[in-house]
Design a protein around this motif. Structure first.
Motif, PDB file in Angstrom:
ATOM      1  N   ASN A 135       0.816  -1.222   0.000  1.00 26.36           N
ATOM      2  CA  ASN A 135       0.000   0.000   0.000  1.00 26.36           C
ATOM      3  C   ASN A 135       0.850   1.273   0.000  1.00 26.36           C
ATOM      4  O   ASN A 135       0.524   2.258   0.665  1.00 26.36           O
ATOM      5  N   ILE A 136       1.945   1.223  -0.744  1.00 24.51           N
ATOM      6  CA  ILE A 136       2.766   2.413  -0.951  1.00 24.51           C
ATOM      7  C   ILE A 136       2.208   3.146  -2.165  1.00 24.51           C
ATOM      8  O   ILE A 136       1.852   2.523  -3.170  1.00 24.51           O
ATOM      9  N   GLU A 137       2.136   4.442  -2.100  1.00 23.48           N
ATOM     10  CA  GLU A 137       1.492   5.196  -3.173  1.00 23.48           C
ATOM     11  C   GLU A 137       2.250   5.039  -4.487  1.00 23.48           C
ATOM     12  O   GLU A 137       3.485   4.908  -4.497  1.00 23.48           O
ATOM     13  N   PRO A 138       1.566   5.036  -5.616  1.00 22.03           N
ATOM     14  CA  PRO A 138       2.226   4.927  -6.921  1.00 22.03           C
ATOM     15  C   PRO A 138       3.268   6.033  -7.096  1.00 22.03           C
ATOM     16  O   PRO A 138       3.046   7.178  -6.691  1.00 22.03           O
ATOM     17  N   GLY A 139       4.375   5.668  -7.692  1.00 19.89           N
ATOM     18  CA  GLY A 139       5.446   6.633  -7.905  1.00 19.89           C
ATOM     19  C   GLY A 139       6.392   6.770  -6.742  1.00 19.89           C
ATOM     20  O   GLY A 139       7.390   7.509  -6.826  1.00 19.89           O
ATOM     21  N   ALA A 140       6.135   6.066  -5.636  1.00 16.07           N
ATOM     22  CA  ALA A 140       7.044   6.107  -4.492  1.00 16.07           C
ATOM     23  C   ALA A 140       8.345   5.400  -4.844  1.00 16.07           C
ATOM     24  O   ALA A 140       8.393   4.551  -5.739  1.00 16.07           O
ATOM     25  N   ARG A 141       9.399   5.741  -4.130  1.00 16.37           N
ATOM     26  CA  ARG A 141      10.700   5.177  -4.397  1.00 16.37           C
ATOM     27  C   ARG A 141      10.943   3.962  -3.502  1.00 16.37           C
ATOM     28  O   ARG A 141      10.767   4.036  -2.278  1.00 16.37           O
ATOM     29  N   ALA A 142      11.358   2.856  -4.120  1.00 16.69           N
ATOM     30  CA  ALA A 142      11.664   1.617  -3.422  1.00 16.69           C
ATOM     31  C   ALA A 142      13.151   1.338  -3.576  1.00 16.69           C
ATOM     32  O   ALA A 142      13.628   1.073  -4.686  1.00 16.69           O
ATOM     33  N   ALA A 143      13.888   1.406  -2.465  1.00 18.28           N
ATOM     34  CA  ALA A 143      15.344   1.257  -2.516  1.00 18.28           C
ATOM     35  C   ALA A 143      15.760  -0.157  -2.129  1.00 18.28           C
ATOM     36  O   ALA A 143      15.132  -0.791  -1.279  1.00 18.28           O
ATOM     37  N   THR A 144      16.822  -0.639  -2.768  1.00 23.54           N
ATOM     38  CA  THR A 144      17.435  -1.915  -2.387  1.00 23.54           C
ATOM     39  C   THR A 144      18.907  -1.676  -2.105  1.00 23.54           C
ATOM     40  O   THR A 144      19.578  -0.930  -2.828  1.00 23.54           O
ATOM     41  N   TRP A 145      19.401  -2.321  -1.042  1.00 23.97           N
ATOM     42  CA  TRP A 145      20.806  -2.158  -0.630  1.00 23.97           C
ATOM     43  C   TRP A 145      21.316  -3.531  -0.228  1.00 23.97           C
ATOM     44  O   TRP A 145      21.249  -3.919   0.928  1.00 23.97           O
ATOM     45  N   ALA A 146      21.768  -4.279  -1.207  1.00 30.02           N
ATOM     46  CA  ALA A 146      22.166  -5.663  -0.972  1.00 30.02           C
ATOM     47  C   ALA A 146      23.084  -6.115  -2.102  1.00 30.02           C
ATOM     48  O   ALA A 146      23.159  -5.486  -3.161  1.00 30.02           O
ATOM     49  N   GLY A 147      23.765  -7.228  -1.860  1.00 32.10           N
ATOM     50  CA  GLY A 147      24.601  -7.814  -2.887  1.00 32.10           C
ATOM     51  C   GLY A 147      23.767  -8.439  -3.991  1.00 32.10           C
ATOM     52  O   GLY A 147      22.532  -8.446  -3.945  1.00 32.10           O
ATOM     53  N   LYS A 148      24.455  -8.967  -5.008  1.00 36.87           N
ATOM     54  CA  LYS A 148      23.738  -9.550  -6.146  1.00 36.87           C
ATOM     55  C   LYS A 148      23.026 -10.825  -5.705  1.00 36.87           C
ATOM     56  O   LYS A 148      23.647 -11.740  -5.169  1.00 36.87           O
ATOM     57  N   GLY A 149      21.736 -10.868  -5.951  1.00 31.70           N
ATOM     58  CA  GLY A 149      20.943 -12.028  -5.581  1.00 31.70           C
ATOM     59  C   GLY A 149      19.557 -11.921  -6.177  1.00 31.70           C
ATOM     60  O   GLY A 149      19.279 -11.078  -7.044  1.00 31.70           O
ATOM     61  N   TRP A 150      18.656 -12.775  -5.713  1.00 33.94           N
ATOM     62  CA  TRP A 150      17.298 -12.824  -6.250  1.00 33.94           C
ATOM     63  C   TRP A 150      16.639 -11.452  -6.207  1.00 33.94           C
ATOM     64  O   TRP A 150      16.067 -10.987  -7.192  1.00 33.94           O
ATOM     65  N   LEU A 151      16.710 -10.782  -5.064  1.00 40.00           N
ATOM     66  CA  LEU A 151      16.013  -9.505  -4.897  1.00 40.00           C
ATOM     67  C   LEU A 151      16.572  -8.426  -5.813  1.00 40.00           C
ATOM     68  O   LEU A 151      15.826  -7.763  -6.544  1.00 40.00           O
ATOM     69  N   THR A 152      17.884  -8.232  -5.789  1.00 38.99           N
ATOM     70  CA  THR A 152      18.473  -7.116  -6.537  1.00 38.99           C
ATOM     71  C   THR A 152      18.397  -7.330  -8.041  1.00 38.99           C
ATOM     72  O   THR A 152      18.393  -6.364  -8.804  1.00 38.99           O
ATOM     73  N   CYS A 153      18.334  -8.580  -8.474  1.00 37.03           N
ATOM     74  CA  CYS A 153      18.200  -8.841  -9.915  1.00 37.03           C
ATOM     75  C   CYS A 153      16.771  -8.648 -10.404  1.00 37.03           C
ATOM     76  O   CYS A 153      16.551  -8.243 -11.554  1.00 37.03           O
ATOM     77  N   LEU A 154      15.783  -8.910  -9.537  1.00 36.92           N
ATOM     78  CA  LEU A 154      14.387  -8.831  -9.966  1.00 36.92           C
ATOM     79  C   LEU A 154      13.748  -7.461  -9.725  1.00 36.92           C
ATOM     80  O   LEU A 154      12.795  -7.093 -10.418  1.00 36.92           O
TER      81      LEU A 154
END
Length: 525
Positions: A66-85
């Protein structure tokens, strides 16, 4: 005119190709055959059907927050399932992905989170634990990487999106070598066309396997995934500790495509390459810094059957030029001409367009141009300006600040960044020219030339260097000065050579010229 020379003249001309069949970037999951391998992770391999299913579920989980459209979603992790997708799942969910390089420290990460106004941060447990009070914006949701994957497994899948190609899909933050990192705004069209252009000129095929060694928060690094998927091929992301880990991974995964920046190529060439690591390679690609001729010769000698692509790019326009591999033996220092969807112009100091034999600022126009810097109108106005007269695309262009020149064949050569040029005794000096001369001696593995303020000269040339592994540092110090005196005019001679066991590198693996500059500002003769 010889075929290669005619090809060179064609390359250096503007190359606008009307964008066609633009789609939202998350539809890259549909490019390959459903049962063809798409992504090799440490513990599993996803085929294209599995990649689409996982992107759909990850997007469904994001939408359920339920984050509003256009909100920024940050990832801070090594290469893996999450950061690739996430580069595909976040825009499918109507969010804007903000990848953060895992090598960045807490203060840099806090700046990116606040600057982007991140509503979500997904990171591994250790990184989240290292954040301090006040490092995250108010109401920014924190989720541990493993928890996000588990939650996504049970989420309702989202179908591929049908958003506008102009919708914002990602914000990539530059390394911040001068001032704080800036967020470059990239649309679906920017990412889709960048993937299409690279897959096209690299001639990627479905049976190719790309070793993704560069940071995914780096435009060149992220494109390793996107261009591979555009071709229906397979990406193999790795986080490596030592250069020899890359050599082993090439053999283990039968890698056909390897991308790197010049400092990494230098490290890789210092390793032993058994035949099983050399034989699979079909192509090598370089960006993030110009290739010096000695490095080109060594790469061609070590990998004679692999096609070597020299490229030039900048985050604000992703990629501007490339040199076809069949030309690199004859023109080893050229960055070639414009890539598909790019219009490259060289503007002289008087505002007119440069021609063969002339130097100027590289200006990039066309649909690869980003949307400016996130919430930074002042710096956007400095770099993003109207295209110069004579542009076939017109509209907004990126004025790179990089100096390039045409040679007599119409090919482009990188001269240096405007803010890195050295002015000594009234002469304007390219640091790259000094660095190439030092590397050509064989005494130096890598180096950086810097102008240090000098009362008599204006700026004195200082060279920071690491000796070649097979050269005694004492011998290198004694012989380098004499070698440079033979090759360079007097005004280009380094006044001081600083020998180091290692040179600093930034988060993207490039030599950190800015930190060396700061270090040497207090140095006097």
């Amino acid at each position: 005119m010889a075929r290669n020379d005619a090809h060179a003249m064609r390359l250096a001309m503007t190359n606008p190709i009307p964008p066609a069949n633009l789609q939202p970037v998350d539809r890259l999951t549909l490019r390959g055959e459903p049962d063809a391998p798409a992504l090799v992770l440490k513990n599993r391999t996803l085929d294209y059907a599995g990649l689409e299913a996982d992107v759909a579920r990850l997007a469904g989980w994001l939408a359920g927050l339920n984050i509003e459209p256009g909100a920024r979603a940050a990832t801070w992790a090594g290469k893996g399932w999450l950061t690739c997708l996430m580069p595909l799942a976040a825009p499918r969910a109507g969010l804007i992905h903000v990848p953060i390089n895992p090598l960045l420290k807490r203060a840099q990460v806090a700046h990116i989170l606040y600057d982007s106004g991140a509503a979500l941060l997904v990171a591994n447990r250790g990184r989240l634990a290292g954040l301090e009070t006040g490092d995250l914006p108010d109401d920014c949701l924190e989720v541990e990487e493993g928890d996000a994957e588990l939650a996504a497994a049970g989420a309702t899948p989202m179908a591929p999106s049908n958003g506008s190609p102009d919708d914002l899909a990602a914000i990539l933050y530059t390394s911040g070598s001068t001032g704080r990192p800036k967020g470059v705004m990239l649309s679906h069209a920017n990412l889709w066309l960048g993937a299409e252009a690279v897959a096209d000129y690299l001639a990627l095929e479905p049976d190719d396997r790309t070793l993704a060694v560069l940071p995914l928060a780096f435009d060149y690094g992220q494109n390793q995934l996107l261009s591979t998927w555009f071709a229906g091929a397979c990406a193999v992301p790795i986080d490596y500790l030592l250069a020899r880990d890359v050599v082993r991974a090439v053999a283990k995964h039968a890698i056909t495509t390897l991308a790197a920046v010049p400092p990494l190529w230098t490290q890789l060439l210092e390793q032993e390459w058994p035949p099983e690591s050399v034989e699979p390679l079909r192509r090598l690609t370089n960006s993030g810094g110009a290739l010096a001729e000695p490095l080109v010769r060594r790469l061609r000698e070590r990998f004679p059957e692999a096609r070597l692509f020299a490229m030039y790019g900048l985050t604000e326009a992703f990629r501007s030029t490339f040199l076809p591999p069949e030309m690199i033996d004859v023109y080893p220092t050229s960055i070639g001409g414009s890539i598909p969807h790019a219009e490259v112009l060289v503007v002289k100091d008087d505002g007119t367009l440069a021609g063969p034999g002339e130097e100027g600022e590289l200006v990039h126009a066309g649909p690869l141009v980003a949307g400016g810097y996130w919430r930074d109108a002042e710096r956007s106005a400095e770099r993003f300006r109207l295209a110069p007269p004579g542009s076939r695309y017109g509209g907004m262009a990126v004025w790179s600040g990089d100096r390039v020149r045409y040679d007599s064949k119409g090919l482009l050569h990188f001269v240096g960044r405007r803010d890195a040029m050295i002015k000594s005794l009234g002469q304007r000096i390219s640091p790259q020219e000094i660095e190439e001369a030092a590397l050509a001696t064989g005494l130096v593995a890598e180096c950086v030339a810097i102008g240090v303020p000098d009362e008599n000269l204006g700026q004195a040339v200082h060279l920071v260097a690491r000796a070649s592994p097979d050269t005694d540092p004492g011998q290198a110090a004694a012989e380098l000065v004499q070698a440079l005196r033979r090759e360079l005019p007097s005004y280009m001679q380094p006044q001081v050579v600083h020998w180091r066991d290692a040179l600093p590198k930034g988060a993207t693996g490039k030599l950190d010229r800015a930190s060396l500059m700061h270090e040497l500002l207090g140095v006097t003769n």
